[in-house]
Enzyme design. Structure first.
Site, PDB file in Angstrom:
ATOM      1  N   ASP A 440       1.081  -1.274  -0.063  1.00 38.85           N
ATOM      2  CA  ASP A 440       0.303  -0.558  -0.399  1.00 38.85           C
ATOM      3  C   ASP A 440       1.128   1.525  -0.160  1.00 38.85           C
ATOM      4  OD1 ASP A 440      -1.142   2.105   0.385  1.00 38.85           O
ATOM      5  OD2 ASP A 440      -3.023   1.066   2.190  1.00 38.85           O
ATOM      6  N   HIS A 441       1.185   2.188  -0.505  1.00 38.84           N
ATOM      7  CA  HIS A 441       1.756   3.139  -1.246  1.00 38.84           C
ATOM      8  C   HIS A 441       1.473   4.074   0.274  1.00 38.84           C
ATOM      9  CE1 HIS A 441       4.742   4.908  -3.069  1.00 38.84           C
ATOM     10  NE2 HIS A 441       5.210   4.471  -4.380  1.00 38.84           N
ATOM     11  N   ARG A 442       0.646   4.125   0.483  1.00 38.77           N
ATOM     12  CA  ARG A 442       0.200   5.542   1.495  1.00 38.77           C
ATOM     13  C   ARG A 442       1.146   5.279   2.766  1.00 38.77           C
ATOM     14  NH1 ARG A 442      -6.114   4.439   1.559  1.00 38.77           N
ATOM     15  NH2 ARG A 442      -5.120   2.258   2.345  1.00 38.77           N
TER      16      ARG A 442
END
Length: 468
Positions: A440-442
């Site tokens: 999850d790039h967040r």
């Protein structure tokens, strides 16, 4: 005061359940801790325990009833000193006079918060002084004192993510409560802002029609059932209705792909040292009186342990996204995908970094058996920071997996197979496994994800590090 028994929310995302079986009958004495009924959710069959004492006066929803909305009244318990025969279905005792009993003011809306559990579910009981005068129309949002709009936890989360004001949403849940599909329907209509106070006052009193339900997968748009069927001859397919589990999988994973920006990191791990250590440890396992070994380690047990240790060695990756912040954990919680008929469970190994390989092996065998029997408890498959999905037993070499919210990653593990590798400038044969980490790039940037998957690879290729 009589006690209302409500359909409980056994998980934060549950909106309906099936009342499988009553374990008490009308007239039975109830003690705190007694099991009242069995409820089937989309994932499991759960027992509902009493938290009050009294006599089961009325069963309002018979066993075998499907799709009972959360917070619907299913039974009434007469409290100590009350006559069970005098308790009405609405929850108020009958009065001796011919006139109807005058209801007392309803409890403040803040009382509803007391029924909310830390996980976002709701307790099964609500104590009342009198029967309500009548439920609100299903199209009217339930509003408490102070203007608080009643909505499910999932509906609130989706509303915040999509920028939809709850005041603009017409609720179709129990007593006008806003549920997830109401928010999705409002988002699709474009009317995401609540009306101004003056406009709201001038609005007609008649309730608006309930919004059309969103598709089962939770997608904001897509082909309708009739449109899809139109592509095929009528006698060329079997129409299979969705069950609760498939609806939940479709909704949650669609949401995951829409909300969590995925990226993928792939590594090849040599397994020769691991396979040798596994054989040695399994041979050293003690045996019981029947000659069965105390444990039998699988490659997946090593994968779970390695992932747990990797998360603690890269602590910034041991985290999840929480709307306006990141939650970072002290220990590793690793979910493991278990396939069952019609779907899957992802039970979570808690403190995987601290547990021995034999403990992880025993827990996974127990989880897998109870998952296939749909006997897992919600707390056993909810949460987690990452998951492991292993399709190696099917001969799959490489695949990518969808992150299971609220987790921030998932490791897709392929089959171990003989491959040609280069060692000291010369070709050699090694047993190699491909693993792909979905991130999850967040929460994880590319370098952080690479650090995590590299730590995992190092533990797999040097497995003695998992024993110390």
């Amino acid at each position: 005061m009589p006690i209302n028994v409500l359909m409980p929310a056994l998980s934060p995302t549950m909106e309906k359940g099936n009342l499988a079986k009553w374990l008490k009958k009308e007239g039975d004495a109830i003690k705190s801790g007694d099991v009242l009924a069995e409820i089937e959710t989309d994932k499991a069959t759960m027992e509902v325990e009493a938290i009050d004492e009294g006599v089961l006066a009325k069963i309002l929803v018979p066993e075998g009833t499907a799709d009972v909305p959360v917070n619907d009244l299913i039974a009434i318990i007469a409290a100590e000193g009350e006559d069970p025969a005098s308790v009405q279905a609405g929850g108020a005792p009958k009065t001796a006079s011919n006139g109807a009993a005058k209801p007392e003011p309803q409890a403040d809306a803040s009382a509803a918060d007391q029924n909310t559990t830390p996980g976002g579910g709701h307790m099964s009981y609500e104590r009342i002084n009198a029967a309500p005068e009548g439920a609100q129309p299903s199209g009217t949002p339930q509003v408490g004192s102070g203007g608080r709009v009643f909505a499910s936890p999932l509906a609130r989360r989706i509303a915040k993510q999509e920028g939809v004001e709850l005041g603009a949403v017409q609720g179709s849940g129990p007593h006008g409560r806003i549920i997830a599909r109401d928010v999705q329907a409002t988002k699709a209509s474009g009317a995401t802002k609540a009306p101004a106070p003056q406009a709201a006052a001038e609005a007609p009193k008649a309730a608006a029609p309930a919004p059309k339900a969103a598709p089962a997968g939770g997608a904001p748009a897509g082909l309708t059932t009739d449109q899809v069927k139109g592509f095929f001859a009528k006698d060329s397919y079997e129409d299979v209705p969705l069950d609760g589990m498939r609806k939940t999988i479709a909704k949650r994973l669609t949401e995951a792909m829409q909300v969590a920006p995925h990226f993928y990191l792939t590594v090849d791990c040599e397994l020769d040292a691991l396979m040798t250590l596994r054989e040695t440890l399994n041979a050293s396992a003690g045996k019981d009186k029947d000659g069965k070994p105390a444990f039998k380690l699988s490659v997946n047990d090593f994968v779970i342990k390695a992932m747990g240790l990797a998360l603690t060695r890269v602590p910034a990756a041991n985290a999840v996204w929480a709307e306006d912040r990141i939650l970072r954990f002290k220990n590793a919680e690793v979910g493991v995908a278990v396939a069952i008929d019609g779907g899957l469970f992802t039970p979570v190994i808690r403190r995987a970094n601290e547990k021995t390989l034999s403990t992880i092996s025993k827990e996974m065998k127990d989880f897998a058996a109870r998952a296939r029997a749909k006997k897992l408890k919600p707390e056993e498959y909810q949460g987690g920071v990452t998951s492991v999905s292993n399709l190696g037993m099917f001969g799959i070499k490489h695949f990518t997996a969808v992150i299971n919210p609220p987790q921030s990653s998932i490791l897709a593990v392929g089959a171990g197979e003989k491959r040609i590798v280069v060692r000291d400038g010369a070709p050699a044969v090694a047993q190699v496994m491909t693993a792909t980490l979905s991130c999850d790039h967040r929460v994880l940037d590319g370098a952080l994800g690479a650090e995590l998957v590299s730590a995992f690879k190092g533990l797999i290729e040097n497995p003695m590090g998992m024993l110390v």
